[in-house]
Design an enzyme around this catalytic site. Structure first.
Site, PDB file in Angstrom:
ATOM      1  N   PHE A   1       0.865  -1.183   0.000  1.00  0.00           N
ATOM      2  CA  PHE A   1       0.000   0.000   0.000  1.00  0.00           C
ATOM      3  C   PHE A   1       0.897   1.227   0.000  1.00  0.00           C
ATOM      4  O   PHE A   1       1.643   1.469   0.948  1.00  0.00           O
ATOM      5  CB  PHE A   1      -0.950   0.061   1.202  1.00  0.00           C
ATOM      6  CG  PHE A   1      -1.840   1.275   1.116  1.00  0.00           C
ATOM      7  CD1 PHE A   1      -3.013   1.248   0.370  1.00  0.00           C
ATOM      8  CD2 PHE A   1      -1.472   2.478   1.706  1.00  0.00           C
ATOM      9  CE1 PHE A   1      -3.809   2.381   0.232  1.00  0.00           C
ATOM     10  CE2 PHE A   1      -2.265   3.620   1.572  1.00  0.00           C
ATOM     11  CZ  PHE A   1      -3.436   3.569   0.833  1.00  0.00           C
TER      12      PHE A   1
ATOM     13  N   ASP B   1       9.297   2.924   2.081  1.00  0.00           N
ATOM     14  CA  ASP B   1       8.104   3.703   2.409  1.00  0.00           C
ATOM     15  C   ASP B   1       7.830   3.523   3.897  1.00  0.00           C
ATOM     16  O   ASP B   1       7.294   2.506   4.327  1.00  0.00           O
ATOM     17  CB  ASP B   1       6.917   3.237   1.554  1.00  0.00           C
ATOM     18  CG  ASP B   1       5.634   4.024   1.854  1.00  0.00           C
ATOM     19  OD1 ASP B   1       5.601   4.736   2.883  1.00  0.00           O
ATOM     20  OD2 ASP B   1       4.671   3.914   1.068  1.00  0.00           O
TER      21      ASP B   1
ATOM     22  N   LYS C   1       2.335  11.065   7.157  1.00  0.00           N
ATOM     23  CA  LYS C   1       1.470  10.821   8.321  1.00  0.00           C
ATOM     24  C   LYS C   1       1.929  11.569   9.579  1.00  0.00           C
ATOM     25  O   LYS C   1       1.663  12.750   9.700  1.00  0.00           O
ATOM     26  CB  LYS C   1       1.315   9.317   8.537  1.00  0.00           C
ATOM     27  CG  LYS C   1       0.512   8.675   7.389  1.00  0.00           C
ATOM     28  CD  LYS C   1      -0.144   7.360   7.743  1.00  0.00           C
ATOM     29  CE  LYS C   1      -1.208   7.012   6.724  1.00  0.00           C
ATOM     30  NZ  LYS C   1      -0.806   6.059   5.705  1.00  0.00           N
TER      31      LYS C   1
END
Ligand SMILES: *Cc1c(COP(=O)(O)O)cnc(C)c1O
Length: 411
Positions: A152, A237, A266
């Protein structure tokens, strides 16, 4: 302003009314739990009716420091009173400090500031391709990037081009070429996919959305060695796994490896503003020259001020230590539930993917029952729920969430 307009602006409606009001006017790209949050502090949120819930999702790790951490709110307030946006057409007095701090925190050299996680991934892909053409010497438009099954990395057209989740892809083609998908946690498959066209290997050190999938010990070391040998970039990531979540600043630190490029987002925005970044070795990010890439909001002074305050919190090491210590409590608690409704779990630091016996309910049903117990979580796939409380959660709060989970599992 009419009374009806005031009402709409100030939200004097009940949870049920507000949920009903969303349906005709809001795109249905999410299926939220039926809770309408109106305020929050630390690990707790409060709904429109004043019911309190322990937040065990923490904005998918965008709220690693909890809701409205005083140091972050103060940094944002101070900056709001001075300067919020300049665009990169001019310098601003906050960006240098943010970039210096983030480079020092990660052990890398240069920072490309962006806003959302997907933008950091997109930017990383562009930089890796340009590096492949200019430094490695890959023939024009032939660069490939190797990614993992179950990944993802966000929702843009290029990123869903190499997703293996049909729900994320169906209806959105045609897709961007240049990606090769290999099984996660399989070094032999990775080795076979890498060749002279490979610009980068792009992976999550722990796959969050897939259900907190932790690769075998040695996998990240293997990726580091393989990419070095094959003269391609290791791009990690760490948008969800990074910034304290696993008990270290970065998840790659569990194997003491340093990628060529990190993608962060985030929690970098402290739960206040969207802040993301590509952080890389100097020779990698140096391929970008004026005009070749950009973002109107990337590196704005408000984001830089909040991002700097986030870096300052992480520099103390307290959050990482607390996440590691409470991670043991979480692990023991979940081990105690294994066989009592939990069929398996994976955890590192304050992050866990918990597989629930499907006969008890889907992940969604478990999440709804936990909500009624005053605990907010989110399912990932099937009967797996993800636990990711703010790193500021106390041991008592964590134990009470585990007790709630036990009650839900026992029915
Ligand atoms: C959330 C996430 C993204 C995308 O971030 P957005 O801010 O939602 O665009 C990318 N990669 C990983 C690993 C993520 O968890």
């Amino acid at each position: 302003m009419s009374i009806a307009q005031t009402d709409r602006t100030h939200g004097a409606r009940s949870s049920a009314e507000l949920i009903g009001a969303e349906a005709p006017v809001l795109a249905h790209n999410y299926h939220p739990l039926p809770v309408v949050v109106a305020r929050a502090e630390g690990a707790w949120v409060e709904d429109v009716e004043g019911r309190r819930y322990l937040d065990m999702l923490a904005g998918y790790s965008a709220l690693n420091f909890g809701h409205r951490h005083p140091a972050l709110i103060e940094a944002a307030h101070r900056q709001l009173d001075r300067l919020t946006l300049t665009s990169r057409a001019f310098h601003n007095d906050r960006l240098a400090g943010f970039a210096e701090g983030l480079a020092a925190l990660t052990g890398l050299d240069m920072v490309l500031p962006m806003n959302t996680g997907a933008e950091a991934v997109e930017s990383g892909i562009k930089v890796a391709r340009k590096w492949a053409y200019e430094v490695k010497g890959v023939p024009r438009d032939r660069a490939t990037i190797v990614v993992a099954d179950g990944n993802f990395h966000g929702r843009t057209t290029t990123i869903v081009s190499f997703s293996t989740d049909e729900t994320a892809r169906a209806g959105f083609g045609p897709f961007t070429p240049g990606f090769r998908v290999v099984p996660y946690n399989d070094l032999a498959a990775l080795e076979a996919a890498v060749d002279e066209t490979t610009a980068a290997v792009l992976i999550e050190p722990i796959q969050g959305e897939a259900g907190v999938i932790i690769p075998d010990e040695g996998y990240l070391t293997g990726v580091r060695e393989l990419t070095r040998r094959a003269d391609c970039l290791f791009v990690a990531d760490e948008i969800q796994s990074g910034l304290g979540r696993t008990g270290r600043t970065l998840a790659v630190e569990h194997e003491n490896v340093l990628p060529d490029m990190l993608l962060l987002g985030k929690a970098l925005g402290g739960g206040i503003v969207p802040v993301s970044a590509v952080v890389a070795r100097r020779e990698v990010l140096a391929v970008l020259r004026p005009g070749e890439h950009g973002s109107t909001f990337g590196g704005n002074p408000l984001s830089a001020a909040v991002g700097s305050a986030v870096v300052a919190l992480l520099e103390t090491g307290e959050f990482q230590e607390h996440a590691a210590a409470l991670g043991e409590v979480l692990r023991e608690g979940l081990a105690g539930l294994t066989g009592k409704g939990v069929t398996g779990f994976r955890s590192r630091g304050l992050w866990a993917g918990v597989d629930v016996d499907p006969s008890i309910g889907t992940g969604r049903e478990i999440s709804e029952r936990l909500m009624r117990e005053g605990v907010l979580v989110k399912d990932t796939h099937g009967s797996t729920i993800r636990l990711a409380p703010p790193l500021t959660v106390t041991e008592d709060e964590l134990r009470s969430a585990l007790d709630s989970l036990e009650r839900v599992l026992l029915g």
